[in-house]
Design an enzyme around this catalytic site. Sequence first.
Site, PDB file in Angstrom:
ATOM      1  CE  LYS A  40      -3.464  -1.977   3.106  1.00  0.00           C
ATOM      2  NZ  LYS A  40      -4.065  -1.837   4.486  1.00  0.00           N
ATOM      3  N   GLY A  41       2.067   1.156   0.468  1.00  0.00           N
ATOM      4  CA  GLY A  41       2.841   2.348   0.814  1.00  0.00           C
ATOM      5  C   GLY A  41       3.011   3.369  -0.294  1.00  0.00           C
ATOM      6  CD  GLU A  97       8.263  -0.417  -2.871  1.00  0.00           C
ATOM      7  OE1 GLU A  97       7.551   0.407  -2.264  1.00  0.00           O
ATOM      8  OE2 GLU A  97       8.389  -1.591  -2.490  1.00  0.00           O
ATOM      9  CG  ASP A  98       6.437   3.196   0.145  1.00  0.00           C
ATOM     10  OD1 ASP A  98       6.172   2.323  -0.704  1.00  0.00           O
ATOM     11  OD2 ASP A  98       6.488   2.953   1.367  1.00  0.00           O
ATOM     12  CG  ASP A 101      14.108  -1.459   5.899  1.00  0.00           C
ATOM     13  OD1 ASP A 101      15.006  -2.262   6.181  1.00  0.00           O
ATOM     14  OD2 ASP A 101      13.578  -0.739   6.748  1.00  0.00           O
ATOM     15  CE  LYS A 129      14.222   3.294   7.567  1.00  0.00           C
ATOM     16  NZ  LYS A 129      13.453   2.566   8.608  1.00  0.00           N
ATOM     17  CG  PHE A 150       9.367   2.522  12.219  1.00  0.00           C
ATOM     18  CD1 PHE A 150       9.520   1.335  11.532  1.00  0.00           C
ATOM     19  CD2 PHE A 150       8.115   3.118  12.285  1.00  0.00           C
ATOM     20  CE1 PHE A 150       8.429   0.737  10.907  1.00  0.00           C
ATOM     21  CE2 PHE A 150       7.021   2.518  11.671  1.00  0.00           C
ATOM     22  CZ  PHE A 150       7.180   1.326  10.976  1.00  0.00           C
ATOM     23  CB  VAL A 151      10.351   7.094   8.423  1.00  0.00           C
ATOM     24  CG1 VAL A 151      11.637   7.722   8.911  1.00  0.00           C
ATOM     25  CG2 VAL A 151      10.622   6.053   7.343  1.00  0.00           C
ATOM     26  CG  ASP A 157       1.838   0.968   7.801  1.00  0.00           C
ATOM     27  OD1 ASP A 157       2.804   0.742   7.041  1.00  0.00           O
ATOM     28  OD2 ASP A 157       1.296   0.082   8.483  1.00  0.00           O
ATOM     29  NE  ARG A 163      -1.015   2.109   5.078  1.00  0.00           N
ATOM     30  CZ  ARG A 163       0.004   1.299   4.810  1.00  0.00           C
ATOM     31  NH1 ARG A 163       1.043   1.761   4.147  1.00  0.00           N
ATOM     32  NH2 ARG A 163      -0.010   0.035   5.186  1.00  0.00           N
TER      33      ARG A 163
HETATM   34  C1  PRP Z   1       7.091  -1.381   2.930  1.00  0.00           C
HETATM   35  C2  PRP Z   1       7.417  -0.506   1.715  1.00  0.00           C
HETATM   36  C3  PRP Z   1       8.173  -1.439   0.820  1.00  0.00           C
HETATM   37  C4  PRP Z   1       8.823  -2.413   1.790  1.00  0.00           C
HETATM   38  C5  PRP Z   1      10.283  -2.132   1.890  1.00  0.00           C
HETATM   39  O1  PRP Z   1       5.948  -2.108   2.665  1.00  0.00           O
HETATM   40  O2  PRP Z   1       6.253   0.011   1.111  1.00  0.00           O
HETATM   41  O3  PRP Z   1       7.334  -2.106  -0.086  1.00  0.00           O
HETATM   42  O4  PRP Z   1       8.216  -2.220   3.074  1.00  0.00           O
HETATM   43  O5  PRP Z   1      10.905  -3.011   2.801  1.00  0.00           O
HETATM   44  P1  PRP Z   1      12.026  -4.045   2.358  1.00  0.00           P
HETATM   45  O6  PRP Z   1      12.992  -3.301   1.481  1.00  0.00           O
HETATM   46  O7  PRP Z   1      12.654  -4.472   3.655  1.00  0.00           O
HETATM   47  O8  PRP Z   1      11.371  -5.183   1.645  1.00  0.00           O
HETATM   48  P2  PRP Z   1       5.172  -2.964   3.791  1.00  0.00           P
HETATM   49  O9  PRP Z   1       5.502  -4.420   3.634  1.00  0.00           O
HETATM   50  O10 PRP Z   1       5.381  -2.331   5.135  1.00  0.00           O
HETATM   51  O11 PRP Z   1       3.662  -2.852   3.350  1.00  0.00           O
HETATM   52  P3  PRP Z   1       2.790  -1.575   2.997  1.00  0.00           P
HETATM   53  O12 PRP Z   1       3.364  -1.009   1.717  1.00  0.00           O
HETATM   54  O13 PRP Z   1       1.435  -2.122   2.816  1.00  0.00           O
HETATM   55  O14 PRP Z   1       2.901  -0.597   4.149  1.00  0.00           O
END
Ligand code: PRP
Length: 175
Positions: A40-41, A97-98, A101, A129, A150-151, A157, A163
């Site tokens: 969703k991000g 992508e938002d 990580d 990140k 953590f942001v 979220d 969000r």
């Molecule tokens: C977040 C973000 C990326 C992912 C990055 O999504 O939107 O898709 O984490 O993390 P990574 O590089 O360690 O894989 P999340 O799984 O939290 O779901 P969301 O987008 O629904 O918030």
Amino acid sequence: MPQLQVILSPQEIKQTVERLAQEIKGDYQGKNPLLIGVLKGCFVFMADLARNLDMPLEVEFVTLSSYGRGRTESSGKVRVVRGLRTPIKNRHVLVVEDIVDSGMTLNFILDYLQRRRPASLKVCVLFDKAIRRQVPVPIDYRGFTAPDVFVVGYGLDYDERFRHLPGLYALQEES
Ligand code: PRP
């Protein structure tokens, strides 16, 4: 209540989204790119980026989720909740992508898309990140390098909260 500390103001984010849009526009003239967001991000960033890309384009979304992920920890295995509903063969695909990580999610989606044989496949990430990376991933358009905290906000979220906030904030959990 958790405390929020401003990391990036809405204005700083706006300027960076505009800068990214300029870079992308310069590279995709006449290509009718297909922007693919990872939900969703990405939903806030995708909306702002697409509106700044004053050119013909299409948007598509996939929903992914990670097994075994805690509320503030990224971990492990990625699975497809809602896959692509449109063919991408021979399309110029830009993943939006938002945040990146560990890189697990982006690594997974790039493999998922590459197998469908797009004409080109690039990546636009707003918050990188980089210090947390476990898997190397290519990033063609990068907004910010994010600190190792953590942001939340601008699509991101904590347990589905925050969000909608317009900036990027560090979240300090209650002790
Ligand atoms: C977040 C973000 C990326 C992912 C990055 O999504 O939107 O898709 O984490 O993390 P990574 O590089 O360690 O894989 P999340 O799984 O939290 O779901 P969301 O987008 O629904 O918030």
